[in-house]
Write an enzyme that holds these catalytic residues in place. Structure first.
Site, PDB file in Angstrom:
ATOM      1  N   ARG A 110      52.020   0.284  50.383  1.00 59.76           N
ATOM      2  CA  ARG A 110      51.204   1.413  49.920  1.00 59.76           C
ATOM      3  C   ARG A 110      51.833   2.102  48.702  1.00 59.76           C
ATOM      4  O   ARG A 110      53.019   2.376  48.673  1.00 59.76           O
ATOM      5  CB  ARG A 110      51.055   2.441  51.049  1.00 59.76           C
ATOM      6  CG  ARG A 110      50.357   3.708  50.608  1.00 59.76           C
ATOM      7  CD  ARG A 110      49.824   4.507  51.750  1.00 59.76           C
ATOM      8  NE  ARG A 110      50.853   5.265  52.448  1.00 59.76           N
ATOM      9  CZ  ARG A 110      50.599   6.069  53.475  1.00 59.76           C
ATOM     10  NH1 ARG A 110      49.368   6.161  53.954  1.00 59.76           N
ATOM     11  NH2 ARG A 110      51.568   6.734  54.048  1.00 59.76           N
TER      12      ARG A 110
ATOM     13  N   LYS B 266      42.733   6.162  56.837  1.00 59.56           N
ATOM     14  CA  LYS B 266      42.061   7.467  56.889  1.00 59.56           C
ATOM     15  C   LYS B 266      41.811   8.013  55.484  1.00 59.56           C
ATOM     16  O   LYS B 266      40.732   8.501  55.198  1.00 59.56           O
ATOM     17  CB  LYS B 266      42.925   8.493  57.647  1.00 59.56           C
ATOM     18  CG  LYS B 266      43.110   8.185  59.108  1.00 59.56           C
ATOM     19  CD  LYS B 266      43.687   9.393  59.847  1.00 59.56           C
ATOM     20  CE  LYS B 266      45.065   9.803  59.366  1.00 59.56           C
ATOM     21  NZ  LYS B 266      46.124   8.839  59.676  1.00 59.56           N
TER      22      LYS B 266
ATOM     23  N   ARG C 212      55.489   6.632  48.013  1.00 59.70           N
ATOM     24  CA  ARG C 212      55.827   7.954  48.550  1.00 59.70           C
ATOM     25  C   ARG C 212      57.275   7.980  49.031  1.00 59.70           C
ATOM     26  O   ARG C 212      57.764   6.990  49.559  1.00 59.70           O
ATOM     27  CB  ARG C 212      54.894   8.280  49.721  1.00 59.70           C
ATOM     28  CG  ARG C 212      53.603   8.908  49.291  1.00 59.70           C
ATOM     29  CD  ARG C 212      52.567   9.013  50.368  1.00 59.70           C
ATOM     30  NE  ARG C 212      53.063   9.430  51.676  1.00 59.70           N
ATOM     31  CZ  ARG C 212      52.268   9.675  52.714  1.00 59.70           C
ATOM     32  NH1 ARG C 212      50.963   9.548  52.590  1.00 59.70           N
ATOM     33  NH2 ARG C 212      52.768  10.029  53.864  1.00 59.70           N
TER      34      ARG C 212
ATOM     35  N   ARG D  72      47.485  17.206  64.744  1.00 56.68           N
ATOM     36  CA  ARG D  72      48.440  16.139  65.020  1.00 56.68           C
ATOM     37  C   ARG D  72      49.172  16.375  66.318  1.00 56.68           C
ATOM     38  O   ARG D  72      49.968  15.535  66.724  1.00 56.68           O
ATOM     39  CB  ARG D  72      49.461  16.119  63.901  1.00 56.68           C
ATOM     40  CG  ARG D  72      49.490  14.863  63.052  1.00 56.68           C
ATOM     41  CD  ARG D  72      50.540  15.127  61.985  1.00 56.68           C
ATOM     42  NE  ARG D  72      50.916  13.979  61.248  1.00 56.68           N
ATOM     43  CZ  ARG D  72      50.345  13.576  60.120  1.00 56.68           C
ATOM     44  NH1 ARG D  72      49.285  14.183  59.676  1.00 56.68           N
ATOM     45  NH2 ARG D  72      50.829  12.552  59.475  1.00 56.68           N
TER      46      ARG D  72
ATOM     47  N   ARG E 100      57.454   8.083  61.931  1.00 53.44           N
ATOM     48  CA  ARG E 100      56.112   8.670  61.967  1.00 53.44           C
ATOM     49  C   ARG E 100      55.212   7.930  62.955  1.00 53.44           C
ATOM     50  O   ARG E 100      54.418   8.538  63.645  1.00 53.44           O
ATOM     51  CB  ARG E 100      55.464   8.673  60.572  1.00 53.44           C
ATOM     52  CG  ARG E 100      56.290   9.395  59.522  1.00 53.44           C
ATOM     53  CD  ARG E 100      55.474  10.055  58.446  1.00 53.44           C
ATOM     54  NE  ARG E 100      54.603   9.202  57.665  1.00 53.44           N
ATOM     55  CZ  ARG E 100      55.010   8.316  56.760  1.00 53.44           C
ATOM     56  NH1 ARG E 100      56.303   8.126  56.549  1.00 53.44           N
ATOM     57  NH2 ARG E 100      54.145   7.612  56.071  1.00 53.44           N
TER      58      ARG E 100
HETATM   59  P1  ADP Z   1      51.059   9.988  57.162  1.00 52.99           P
HETATM   60  O1  ADP Z   1      49.738   9.953  57.887  1.00 52.99           O
HETATM   61  O2  ADP Z   1      51.397   8.723  56.459  1.00 52.99           O
HETATM   62  O3  ADP Z   1      52.187  10.499  58.023  1.00 52.99           O
HETATM   63  P2  ADP Z   1      50.256  12.426  55.747  1.00 52.99           P
HETATM   64  O4  ADP Z   1      49.999  12.432  54.302  1.00 52.99           O
HETATM   65  O5  ADP Z   1      49.114  12.708  56.664  1.00 52.99           O
HETATM   66  O6  ADP Z   1      50.922  11.012  55.991  1.00 52.99           O
HETATM   67  O7  ADP Z   1      51.424  13.466  56.119  1.00 52.99           O
HETATM   68  C1  ADP Z   1      52.677  13.414  55.492  1.00 52.99           C
HETATM   69  C2  ADP Z   1      53.660  14.321  56.215  1.00 52.99           C
HETATM   70  O8  ADP Z   1      53.206  15.689  56.150  1.00 52.99           O
HETATM   71  C3  ADP Z   1      53.823  14.071  57.711  1.00 52.99           C
HETATM   72  O9  ADP Z   1      54.728  13.036  57.993  1.00 52.99           O
HETATM   73  C4  ADP Z   1      54.329  15.437  58.188  1.00 52.99           C
HETATM   74  O10 ADP Z   1      55.688  15.622  57.865  1.00 52.99           O
HETATM   75  C5  ADP Z   1      53.526  16.399  57.354  1.00 52.99           C
HETATM   76  N1  ADP Z   1      52.250  16.775  58.006  1.00 52.99           N
HETATM   77  C6  ADP Z   1      50.992  16.501  57.580  1.00 52.99           C
HETATM   78  N2  ADP Z   1      50.082  16.993  58.428  1.00 52.99           N
HETATM   79  C7  ADP Z   1      50.772  17.603  59.419  1.00 52.99           C
HETATM   80  C8  ADP Z   1      50.400  18.298  60.611  1.00 52.99           C
HETATM   81  N3  ADP Z   1      49.100  18.476  60.959  1.00 52.99           N
HETATM   82  N4  ADP Z   1      51.388  18.780  61.405  1.00 52.99           N
HETATM   83  C9  ADP Z   1      52.678  18.624  61.087  1.00 52.99           C
HETATM   84  N5  ADP Z   1      53.104  17.988  59.995  1.00 52.99           N
HETATM   85  C10 ADP Z   1      52.169  17.475  59.156  1.00 52.99           C
END
Ligand code: ADP
Length: 218
Positions: free
Chosen positions: A130, A17, A162, A93, A173
């Site tokens: 990654r 993404k 990360r 999400r 996740r």
């Molecule tokens: P990934 O897709 O690898 O989980 P992201 O960079 O999208 O990574 O998100 C990292 C973290 O940020 C998530 O694991 C969560 O803890 C938090 N996060 C991001 N977007 C949301 C969301 N829409 N709702 C709740 N938590 C979120």
């Protein structure tokens, strides 16, 4: 210039993404709004939100819906996003976030929701390799031959793994994706707003599929 777009990208962690959103953002000339990047920036800056979110993120859990909805509502009402649109990456999400997003965007609804489909075993290997630039957020794949420290070719920032890309947090996740985010496929599918795109292939191939699917629906 084209007339912009209002897009949501769904897809497992590691589906690509981030990479595709950067390209889509240039193509449609709209901001790429990544809630993960927004939270990581807050962590780096040590804001109240960042202090609260750090432990949640590192454990692979989700930040609360109310906080995330407030954050996104404010961002998509900024001038750039209000005028031309946006690409949402990492939001919604949960079904509660999706319902709120429909309310927030009632006057300018989403054009299309794209689900970037990549099987779980493939994303697992991508995620363990990654690496990300701490400054600009660019993603890289480690091959084991990189210099240490590794410097970002785009901005000169530090390229690191990360804190939440540990095997435990990755699996947590991915599990949360199945239970919390997969129901959004039905939510958007039933209202005719979903395009499912095969995310396996080179970045160029996937980008061509994405732009074709989005442009058909604009
Ligand atoms: P990934 O897709 O690898 O989980 P992201 O960079 O999208 O990574 O998100 C990292 C973290 O940020 C998530 O694991 C969560 O803890 C938090 N996060 C991001 N977007 C949301 C969301 N829409 N709702 C709740 N938590 C979120």
């Amino acid at each position: 210039m084209n007339s912009g777009a209002r897009l949501v990208l769904l897809g497992r962690q590691g589906a690509g993404k981030g990479t595709q959103c950067v390209r889509l953002s240039r193509h449609f000339v709209v901001p790429h709004i990544s809630t993960g990047d927004m939270l990581r920036a807050a962590v780096r800056e040590g804001t109240e939100l960042g202090l609260m979110a750090k432990a949640v993120i590192d454990a692979g859990n989700l930040v609360g819906d109310d906080i995330m909805i407030g954050l996104v509502a404010e961002r998509i009402q900024a001038d750039d996003a209000r005028d031309r649109g946006y690409i949402l990456d990492g939001f919604p999400r949960t079904v509660a976030q999706a319902v709120s997003l429909d309310e927030i965007t009632a006057s300018h609804p989403l054009d299309v929701v794209v689900d970037l489909v990549v099987p779980r075993d493939l994303v697992l290997s991508r995620l363990s390799a990654r690496r990300v630039c701490r400054d600009c957020g660019a993603n890289f794949q480690a091959t084991g031959t990189e210099p240490s420290p590794w410097t970002c070719e785009n901005c000169g920032g530090d390229v690191v793994q990360r804190d939440d890309d540990t095997p435990d947090a990755i699996n947590k996740r991915l599990d949360l994706y199945e239970t919390q985010t997969q129901p959004l496929i039905d939510f958007y599918g039933e209202s005719g707003r979903l395009a499912q795109i095969d995310g396996v292939g080179s970045p160029d191939e996937v980008f061509a599929r994405l732009t074709k699917a989005v442009e058909q629906r604009l």
